[in-house]
Write a protein that holds these residues in place. Structure first.
Motif, PDB file in Angstrom:
ATOM      1  N   ARG A  26       0.846  -1.198   0.000  1.00 39.60           N
ATOM      2  CA  ARG A  26       0.000   0.000   0.000  1.00 39.60           C
ATOM      3  C   ARG A  26       0.883   1.250   0.000  1.00 39.60           C
ATOM      4  NH1 ARG A  26      -3.223  -0.187   5.115  1.00 39.60           N
ATOM      5  NH2 ARG A  26      -1.261  -1.024   5.887  1.00 39.60           N
ATOM      6  N   SER A  27       0.274   2.407  -0.171  1.00 36.28           N
ATOM      7  CA  SER A  27       1.016   3.670  -0.146  1.00 36.28           C
ATOM      8  C   SER A  27       1.575   3.916   1.255  1.00 36.28           C
ATOM      9  CB  SER A  27       0.098   4.833  -0.538  1.00 36.28           C
ATOM     10  OG  SER A  27      -0.855   5.054   0.490  1.00 36.28           O
ATOM     11  N   PRO A  43       5.554   0.489  -1.632  1.00 41.53           N
ATOM     12  CA  PRO A  43       4.395   0.773  -2.476  1.00 41.53           C
ATOM     13  C   PRO A  43       4.487   0.053  -3.821  1.00 41.53           C
ATOM     14  CG  PRO A  43       5.148   2.766  -1.401  1.00 41.53           C
ATOM     15  CD  PRO A  43       6.185   1.699  -1.130  1.00 41.53           C
TER      16      PRO A  43
END
Length: 80
Positions: A26-27, A43
């Protein structure tokens, strides 16, 4: 080889002391709001440069919010 595992399987692997590399794709902002203890944040768009830092002898477990980005990351890594 790409396999999908449930969170229960992940917990079982951790509790049985099986060794694996846990990568949250994920970010950075999503990761900062909460993540699995011991996970490293890479990311999705940075996953290919990750290849040079991995121990290819240890299984890699990719996680994200829904599984979509983890699958995309696995497919990217699988093509190299």
């Amino acid at each position: 080889m790409i396999r999908t595992i449930s969170i229960e399987n992940l917990i079982d692997k951790r509790s049985s002391e099986q060794s694996f590399q846990l990568v949250d794709v994920r970010s950075a902002s999503e990761f900062a709001t909460g993540h699995i203890s011991g996970a490293m944040n890479v990311p999705l768009e940075q996953v290919i440069p990750l290849l040079s830092t991995l121990n290819i002898q240890t299984p890699l477990v990719l996680v994200c919010q829904s599984g979509r980005r983890a699958r995309m990351a696995a497919e990217k890594l699988g093509s190299y």
